[in-house]
Design a protein around this motif. Structure first.
Motif, PDB file in Angstrom:
ATOM      1  N   MET A   1       0.720  -1.100  -0.542  1.00 29.55           N
ATOM      2  CA  MET A   1      -0.202   0.124  -0.428  1.00 29.55           C
ATOM      3  C   MET A   1       0.636   1.521  -0.371  1.00 29.55           C
ATOM      4  O   MET A   1       0.376   2.532  -0.856  1.00 29.55           O
ATOM      5  CB  MET A   1      -1.148  -0.198   1.346  1.00 29.55           C
ATOM      6  N   LEU A   2       2.187   1.579   1.271  1.00 29.56           N
ATOM      7  CA  LEU A   2       2.941   3.057   1.128  1.00 29.56           C
ATOM      8  C   LEU A   2       3.211   2.582  -0.029  1.00 29.56           C
ATOM      9  O   LEU A   2       3.482   3.603  -0.739  1.00 29.56           O
ATOM     10  CB  LEU A   2       3.379   2.464   2.422  1.00 29.56           C
TER      11      LEU A   2
ATOM     12  N   LYS B   1       2.803   1.446  -3.054  1.00 28.40           N
ATOM     13  CA  LYS B   1       1.445   2.373  -4.644  1.00 28.40           C
ATOM     14  C   LYS B   1       1.381   3.219  -4.021  1.00 28.40           C
ATOM     15  O   LYS B   1       1.075   3.874  -5.448  1.00 28.40           O
ATOM     16  CB  LYS B   1       0.481   1.169  -3.849  1.00 28.40           C
ATOM     17  N   LEU B   2       1.070   4.001  -3.072  1.00 25.67           N
ATOM     18  CA  LEU B   2       1.337   5.656  -2.997  1.00 25.67           C
ATOM     19  C   LEU B   2       2.305   6.586  -2.731  1.00 25.67           C
ATOM     20  O   LEU B   2       1.729   6.976  -4.152  1.00 25.67           O
ATOM     21  CB  LEU B   2       0.442   5.478  -1.300  1.00 25.67           C
TER      22      LEU B   2
ATOM     23  N   ASN C   1       2.080   6.318  -6.617  1.00 29.09           N
ATOM     24  CA  ASN C   1       0.722   6.910  -7.156  1.00 29.09           C
ATOM     25  C   ASN C   1       1.702   8.477  -7.191  1.00 29.09           C
ATOM     26  O   ASN C   1       1.614   9.860  -7.773  1.00 29.09           O
ATOM     27  CB  ASN C   1      -0.687   7.198  -6.266  1.00 29.09           C
ATOM     28  N   SER C   2       2.021   8.554  -5.867  1.00 25.46           N
ATOM     29  CA  SER C   2       2.437   9.944  -5.186  1.00 25.46           C
ATOM     30  C   SER C   2       3.499  10.675  -7.085  1.00 25.46           C
ATOM     31  O   SER C   2       3.643  11.357  -6.903  1.00 25.46           O
ATOM     32  CB  SER C   2       3.100  10.586  -3.942  1.00 25.46           C
TER      33      SER C   2
ATOM     34  N   TYR D   1       3.369   9.553  -9.177  1.00 28.44           N
ATOM     35  CA  TYR D   1       3.076   9.627 -11.012  1.00 28.44           C
ATOM     36  C   TYR D   1       1.952  11.157 -11.272  1.00 28.44           C
ATOM     37  O   TYR D   1       2.169  11.616 -12.128  1.00 28.44           O
ATOM     38  CB  TYR D   1       1.655   9.059 -10.569  1.00 28.44           C
ATOM     39  N   ALA D   2       1.308  11.176  -9.470  1.00 25.77           N
ATOM     40  CA  ALA D   2       1.208  13.198  -9.421  1.00 25.77           C
ATOM     41  C   ALA D   2       1.842  13.873  -9.807  1.00 25.77           C
ATOM     42  O   ALA D   2       1.170  14.894 -10.192  1.00 25.77           O
ATOM     43  CB  ALA D   2       0.505  12.874  -7.827  1.00 25.77           C
TER      44      ALA D   2
ATOM     45  N   ARG E   1       1.978  19.543   2.890  1.00 29.07           N
ATOM     46  CA  ARG E   1       0.513  19.252   2.749  1.00 29.07           C
ATOM     47  C   ARG E   1       0.714  17.563   3.215  1.00 29.07           C
ATOM     48  O   ARG E   1      -0.257  17.271   4.158  1.00 29.07           O
ATOM     49  CB  ARG E   1      -0.741  20.048   1.779  1.00 29.07           C
ATOM     50  N   GLU E   2       0.732  16.960   2.159  1.00 28.73           N
ATOM     51  CA  GLU E   2       1.031  15.838   2.124  1.00 28.73           C
ATOM     52  C   GLU E   2       1.779  14.839   3.027  1.00 28.73           C
ATOM     53  O   GLU E   2       1.235  13.951   4.060  1.00 28.73           O
ATOM     54  CB  GLU E   2       2.065  15.284   0.624  1.00 28.73           C
TER      55      GLU E   2
ATOM     56  N   ILE F   1      -0.443  14.778   5.985  1.00 28.55           N
ATOM     57  CA  ILE F   1      -1.657  13.850   5.685  1.00 28.55           C
ATOM     58  C   ILE F   1      -0.759  12.691   6.452  1.00 28.55           C
ATOM     59  O   ILE F   1      -0.876  12.323   7.342  1.00 28.55           O
ATOM     60  CB  ILE F   1      -2.415  13.928   4.678  1.00 28.55           C
TER      61      ILE F   1
END
Lengths: 416, 228
Positions: free
Chosen positions: A1-2, A4-5, A8-9, A11-12, A315-316, A319
């Motif tokens: 999960m981490l 993957k995130l 994703n981060s 990729y963002a 911000r990320e 979070i």
């Protein structure tokens, strides 16, 4: 999960990450290109001549002898008499010998007199023989064999007539005895490519009407008469020698260096090449220095890019931290990101390198005589890549420490 | 063990050594399962108090206990672990990970808290149930958070705070960007879920119209002293 995130981060931030990866890939490719060029230049240089055990010339330094006999740079201070040469080749230790006679030129290219044995015995790049591309080796007295570079640069082909000039920069030409191209050699990447090769007898022939470096006024022996003459050379410039047993090299070398009839020098080509490389090796050190600077600037660049992206990711980070990620995890995330970026950069730079090498290899070989080998990554390359990835992760600690500071101070309020 | 879930005693906090401004909370107790509103104007120290309770900020002196554990004495790492186990946070601006989908955003705290993770048999199902109860359409579950409307983001933020049933939910002005109608709907949904979880809610706001929703309303100016 981490994981993957994290992906994703990344990729963002696709565009920023792509630019970062591209910049690092180019820097890494530059580093690898410089390294390839450096090692290939060294290999090409030290492989200029191989399987020749000794080079013999008149008394001179080993570098000087190597320069004029192999690289055709500069001149011999003296010649070796044919008798001395015969004395040497009569030695039991000698397996083969190839005489070389230098001194004349053709349109800036050195003319070398030798015998056909030269084409069998001269080896380069770890034992590769010289091969003929077109035509044949000299059969007639006035046949010449051209190195590929000479033929290409002068646009010569088989049967092209050519006139040999006396000396190197002389306006005096041996135009009474024109030559004809009988053969053109394949490219070797060695000084042979830029050499006009004739027989030893031809060198004697064109100097029949010459005495002490000048043409005898009014004397012009007809070619047919010259052809009937005994054209055994009286002197040669140097000789390449192979021995029967490697154990006897040093003994023979000492014997030649102590030769009582004439002041001679025998050198080991490998050792002389190394010595010469040390002289010109400042270029290698320069390239090595460039490589190191490139790697450093790459790492600094990557750190700067991660730093600049931190503010937009504040911000990320907050979070992650609010959800329970420890500061260590945040540092780990940035290090993981540095790992991905550097890993991807390494892969892309390798692909780019091989692609550009495939395109540029013939051009580099043709223009600089450096054969840049396209081969799998060496252990050293892989080691450098691993070290780079580790270094990238280590330098990412700087922005990570800042992210940690942000995450501690932001708390509930994200100050962006 | 008494019935207070949050206990603060003689808490003093200073933003930085260079800034002499301090806040002092002599005593505060919040009952277990209560829904408490800290009411105060902007800059009154509401968010600072929540940050102290969550363990983001380090007090100068005094103690903060949550579930009878003095968190102000914990190391930074233990504080992080304790927070992720016991506190669900709803930010003023929701703060979802924009690149992660709704489900991943909701289940994120479970990866940091074993305790909350143990309470959930199936993470995805738990997230989907919460979404259902918070009336989030199924069609958005795999969408990225950045594609959601403000109302949807708000409810995803509530689901993220509630997953794994933490004993305390901390909410920092979550209704500030909503109109009255949307505010009511959101609060109804949030309170309903918090009640089902038997969690304690600590919410800060400057909006006095919200007082009716809460068991206890604390004027921040009454519990917090500003010192120079």
């Amino acid at each position: 999960m981490l994981l993957k995130l994290t992906l994703n981060s990344l990729y963002a931030r696709f565009l920023t990450v792509c630019m970062t990866v591209f910049a690092i890939s180019l820097s890494l490719m530059l580093y690898m290109s410089v390294e390839k060029l450096r090692t290939s230049a060294y290999t090409s240089f030290t492989d200029t001549i191989s399987q020749t055990d000794l080079i013999i010339g008149s008394r001179a330094s080993s570098v000087q002898l190597l320069l004029y006999s192999v690289f055709r740079i500069g001149n011999a201070t003296n010649n070796i008499t044919w008798e001395s040469y015969l004395d040497i080749i009569d030695r039991d230790e000698v397996d083969w010998a190839v005489p070389i006679s230098l001194g004349d030129s053709h349109k800036g290219f050195r003319v070398m007199g030798t015998n056909k044995e030269f084409f069998n015995r001269y080896k380069f790049r770890g034992g590769q023989p010289i091969e003929i591309e077109k035509g044949f080796l000299f059969e007639d007295l006035y046949d010449v064999v051209l190195g590929s570079g000479v033929a290409e640069k002068l646009g010569y082909d088989i049967n092209t007539p050519l006139i040999v000039s006396h000396g190197l920069e002389s306006f005096t030409k041996h135009d009474d005895q024109p030559f004809r191209v009988s053969g053109i050699l394949k490219k070797t990447g060695t000084p042979v490519d830029n050499t006009v090769i004739v027989s030893l007898a031809a060198i004697e022939a064109i100097h029949v009407d010459w005495s002490t470096g000048a043409k005898i006024p009014g004397q012009q022996t007809p070619i047919e008469e010259i052809r009937q003459m005994d054209l055994t050379p009286k002197n040669i410039t140097a000789a390449l020698v192979g021995v029967k047993s490697k154990l006897s090299i040093f003994y023979l070398q000492r014997w030649i260096n102590d030769y009582p009839e004439e002041a001679l020098t025998a050198i080991l080509p490998g050792a002389a090449l190394q010595e010469l490389w040390r002289v010109v090796g400042v270029v290698e050190n320069l390239l090595l220095g460039i490589s190191v600077v490139v790697i450093f600037t790459t790492l600094i660049g990557m750190t700067a890019i991660i730093f600049s992206s931190l503010n937009e990711r504040r911000r990320e980070m907050a979070i992650w931290r609010a959800m329970g990620a420890t500061p260590r995890m945040i540092i780990g995330l940035l290090m993981l990101e540095a790992f991905f970026i550097s890993m991807l950069s390494v892969i892309i730079s390798t692909v780019l390198l091989f692609f550009s090498l495939a395109v540029l290899q013939p051009w580099i070989d043709n223009n600089y005589g450096i054969l840049v080998s396209i081969e799998m990554l060496s252990i050293k390359d892989i080691y450098v890549f691993i070290m780079f990835i580790i270094a990238a992760m280590v330098v990412s600690l700087l922005p990570a420490a800042r992210a940690y500071w942000f995450s501690i101070n932001d708390g509930m309020t994200i100050k962006i | 063990m008494d019935d207070s879930i949050v206990k603060i005693e003689s808490l003093r906090f200073q933003w930085s050594k260079n800034n002499n401004f301090k806040i002092f909370v002599p005593k505060l107790e919040v009952g277990r399962g209560k829904k408490v509103l800290f009411l105060g104007e902007s800059g009154s120290g509401k968010t600072t108090l929540l940050s102290l309770i969550c363990g983001f900020l380090e007090p100068l002196s005094g103690s903060i206990s949550i579930n009878d554990k003095i968190i102000s004495d914990l190391t930074s790492t233990n504080k992080d672990a304790y927070r992720s186990d016991n506190i669900g946070i709803i930010f003023q601006q929701f703060n979802l990970l924009p690149y992660a989908n709704v489900i991943d955003n909701i289940i994120l705290p479970l990866y940091f808290s074993k305790q909350r993770s143990k309470k959930v048999e199936n993470k995805i199902n738990a997230a989907m149930n919460l979404c259902d109860q918070l009336r989030l359409p199924e069609s958005i579950l795999n969408q990225k958070a950045s594609n959601l409307s403000v109302g949807q983001q708000q409810r995803v933020a509530v689901a993220r705070a509630l997953i794994g049933s933490p004993s305390i939910i901390v909410a920092d002005e979550p209704t500030s960007s909503l109109d009255t109608e949307a505010q009511e709907l959101f609060l109804d949904l949030m309170f309903d879920q918090i009640s089902k979880n038997s969690s304690t809610l600590l919410m800060v706001s400057h909006d006095k119209s919200l007082t009716n929703y809460f068991d206890q309303v604390i004027d921040i100016n009454e519990i917090l002293v500003r010192e120079n």
